[in-house]
Design a protein around this motif. Sequence first.
Motif, PDB file in Angstrom:
ATOM      1  N   THR A 172      44.971  84.958  50.280  1.00 40.37           N
ATOM      2  CA  THR A 172      45.383  84.949  51.690  1.00 40.37           C
ATOM      3  C   THR A 172      45.257  83.552  52.298  1.00 40.37           C
ATOM      4  O   THR A 172      45.985  83.214  53.230  1.00 40.37           O
ATOM      5  N   ASP A 312      41.319  93.383  40.973  1.00 41.06           N
ATOM      6  CA  ASP A 312      41.611  94.688  41.600  1.00 41.06           C
ATOM      7  C   ASP A 312      41.815  95.789  40.573  1.00 41.06           C
ATOM      8  O   ASP A 312      41.984  96.949  40.937  1.00 41.06           O
ATOM      9  N   ILE A 334      35.550  86.801  40.306  1.00 39.06           N
ATOM     10  CA  ILE A 334      36.154  86.531  41.615  1.00 39.06           C
ATOM     11  C   ILE A 334      35.221  86.898  42.767  1.00 39.06           C
ATOM     12  O   ILE A 334      34.989  86.101  43.670  1.00 39.06           O
TER      13      ILE A 334
HETATM   14  C1  EPZ Z   1      43.275  89.102  48.239  1.00 36.28           C
HETATM   15  O1  EPZ Z   1      42.102  89.025  49.024  1.00 36.28           O
HETATM   16  C2  EPZ Z   1      43.606  90.584  48.119  1.00 36.28           C
HETATM   17  N1  EPZ Z   1      43.868  91.130  49.451  1.00 36.28           N
HETATM   18  C3  EPZ Z   1      42.437  91.322  47.454  1.00 36.28           C
HETATM   19  O2  EPZ Z   1      42.825  92.665  47.289  1.00 36.28           O
HETATM   20  C4  EPZ Z   1      42.201  90.716  46.080  1.00 36.28           C
HETATM   21  O3  EPZ Z   1      41.084  91.344  45.489  1.00 36.28           O
HETATM   22  C5  EPZ Z   1      41.936  89.214  46.228  1.00 36.28           C
HETATM   23  O4  EPZ Z   1      43.046  88.583  46.926  1.00 36.28           O
HETATM   24  C6  EPZ Z   1      41.772  88.514  44.886  1.00 36.28           C
HETATM   25  O5  EPZ Z   1      42.919  88.704  44.126  1.00 36.28           O
HETATM   26  C7  EPZ Z   1      45.080  90.896  50.019  1.00 36.28           C
HETATM   27  O6  EPZ Z   1      45.946  90.231  49.467  1.00 36.28           O
HETATM   28  C8  EPZ Z   1      45.310  91.502  51.368  1.00 36.28           C
HETATM   29  P1  EPZ Z   1      40.739  85.466  47.964  1.00 36.28           P
HETATM   30  P2  EPZ Z   1      41.613  87.582  49.573  1.00 36.28           P
HETATM   31  O7  EPZ Z   1      40.813  84.670  49.214  1.00 36.28           O
HETATM   32  O8  EPZ Z   1      42.772  86.720  49.833  1.00 36.28           O
HETATM   33  C9  EPZ Z   1      36.507  83.328  47.915  1.00 36.28           C
HETATM   34  C10 EPZ Z   1      42.549  94.940  47.294  1.00 36.28           C
HETATM   35  O9  EPZ Z   1      41.846  95.597  46.538  1.00 36.28           O
HETATM   36  N2  EPZ Z   1      37.004  82.612  49.109  1.00 36.28           N
HETATM   37  O10 EPZ Z   1      41.726  85.191  46.877  1.00 36.28           O
HETATM   38  O11 EPZ Z   1      40.644  87.846  50.662  1.00 36.28           O
HETATM   39  C11 EPZ Z   1      36.334  84.812  48.158  1.00 36.28           C
HETATM   40  O12 EPZ Z   1      35.065  85.082  48.706  1.00 36.28           O
HETATM   41  C12 EPZ Z   1      42.035  93.679  47.925  1.00 36.28           C
HETATM   42  O13 EPZ Z   1      43.762  95.184  47.549  1.00 36.28           O
HETATM   43  C13 EPZ Z   1      36.202  81.637  49.707  1.00 36.28           C
HETATM   44  O14 EPZ Z   1      35.084  81.372  49.271  1.00 36.28           O
HETATM   45  O15 EPZ Z   1      40.831  87.013  48.312  1.00 36.28           O
HETATM   46  C14 EPZ Z   1      36.491  85.390  46.776  1.00 36.28           C
HETATM   47  O16 EPZ Z   1      35.255  85.308  46.097  1.00 36.28           O
HETATM   48  C15 EPZ Z   1      40.554  93.564  47.718  1.00 36.28           C
HETATM   49  N3  EPZ Z   1      36.679  80.991  50.796  1.00 36.28           N
HETATM   50  C16 EPZ Z   1      37.513  84.459  46.105  1.00 36.28           C
HETATM   51  O17 EPZ Z   1      37.498  83.247  46.880  1.00 36.28           O
HETATM   52  C17 EPZ Z   1      37.912  81.253  51.337  1.00 36.28           C
HETATM   53  O18 EPZ Z   1      38.299  80.622  52.336  1.00 36.28           O
HETATM   54  C18 EPZ Z   1      38.941  84.991  46.092  1.00 36.28           C
HETATM   55  O19 EPZ Z   1      39.239  85.369  47.418  1.00 36.28           O
HETATM   56  C19 EPZ Z   1      38.705  82.245  50.713  1.00 36.28           C
HETATM   57  C20 EPZ Z   1      38.237  82.906  49.602  1.00 36.28           C
END
Ligand code: EPZ
Length: 430
Positions: A172, A312, A334
């Motif tokens: 995101t 996921d 992740i």
């Molecule tokens: C997206 O979430 C999905 N949601 C999640 O799906 C999915 O699990 C995730 O990507 C990983 O693929 C949507 O697309 C709406 P990330 P997102 O930012 O974007 C860390 C489901 O089951 N991070 O890629 O929130 C974070 O904490 C959901 O449908 C930071 O540290 O995930 C995580 O450990 C659950 N700082 C990792 O990166 C940030 O600014 C990946 O997070 C952003 C993220």
Amino acid sequence: MMNTTLYSSDAFLVEGGVRLRGTVRVSGAKNASLPIMFATLLTKEESVVENVPQLLDVENASRLLSMLGAQVERCGDKVVINSERVKSFETPKEIVRRMRASVLSMGPLLGRFGRARVALPGGCSIGARPIDQHLKFFASAGAEVRVRDGYVNVEVGRKRGVRFRFDLITVTGTENALLYLSTVEEESCLENIAIEPEVIDLVNVLKKMGAHIEIEGRKALVYGSSELKGFVHSVIPDRIEAGTLMVAAVLTDGDVILEGVEPKHMKAVLEKLSEAGARIDNLGGGRVRVRKGSRTSPLEITTREYPGFPTDMQAQMMALLSVAEGRSVIYESIFENRFQHAYELMKMGAKIEVRGRSAFVYGVDKLKGAEVNSTDLRASASLVLAGLVAEGTTIIKDIYHLDRGYERLEKKLNSLGASIERLPSVAQLT
Ligand code: EPZ
């Protein structure tokens, strides 16, 4: 002593011992629908998003767009959105609390109004899930970013192009940046971006709207427009729902044909499912036949950003491996706390050892039905899967987690021969 139990939301009653047979259609992708719906904020023209699943998260996204002033109309699997009259640039706490993906309104609102005020999404059960990378991007693009009273206030004067490299891959975060930069009429470059199919589906929509975007590996070159147009777009299939249904077919030693699948989005999942004992035939035309094959070797799964094995699908694979012979290892790279389903599966007799980000799964012959709790979206899916193959009845509580991300999962599974009953909320059960 009658042990009655009060449920705060619907529960599932799952009878074990079924073998799934038949054909089922996979719905559109939740995680593509959400950013694409928010992209409609970037234009004053009407847009039509097709193949949108009926999910709580989609309802919440529709509610947020309406609160901002957009006209949103659901017609079957289409959502027709006109954001011409959107005036507000504030995404309130109550909507963010219900759906953290509301944070995706930040990029479009900043792009449209030069400012956005979005409630900070808290953590959730699978991890802290900070948005520092989102904010770092906006700051690097020249916006003033202030966090106060639980809200992020972002404001930009003159929009300018930016060269930004994400410190870590964020789905995101990448989407927020692309949504914003699509409105900036200067050359920008993003590096170390997420390239999930859902991100690429959003890119395809932004290009239809008039943004110029080129993706090379993990780099995006963007040249935006101040006059983005309305669009018509059919959302890609949900690769996680497809993977979940495939696990159900293998677990129950069934024979299921999935329709509306995009196999090229599922290479890592298909590979691991085959290793775990699935027999998968690509019939062409988006149709895939899934049966149980023979197990080859103890499995090692490490979740990775796309094109690696998706986090996921981790919980669903744990359900499958808990009844496969031998010891398997799952490493969750992740999210820092995405093994809660392990403790619920253990209530059903699974033998799993969780050590930090590793889970060691020792396959058992049989799981036994039990009363278990859903803790998050994919955890609840893994409990439904385990219930299908457990001996006796499994009661899964707090099914609203499942409803956030699956369109009528019990109806799809029951159409294949499962026996899942949805118990109304606040039900008394003995
Ligand atoms: C997206 O979430 C999905 N949601 C999640 O799906 C999915 O699990 C995730 O990507 C990983 O693929 C949507 O697309 C709406 P990330 P997102 O930012 O974007 C860390 C489901 O089951 N991070 O890629 O929130 C974070 O904490 C959901 O449908 C930071 O540290 O995930 C995580 O450990 C659950 N700082 C990792 O990166 C940030 O600014 C990946 O997070 C952003 C993220």
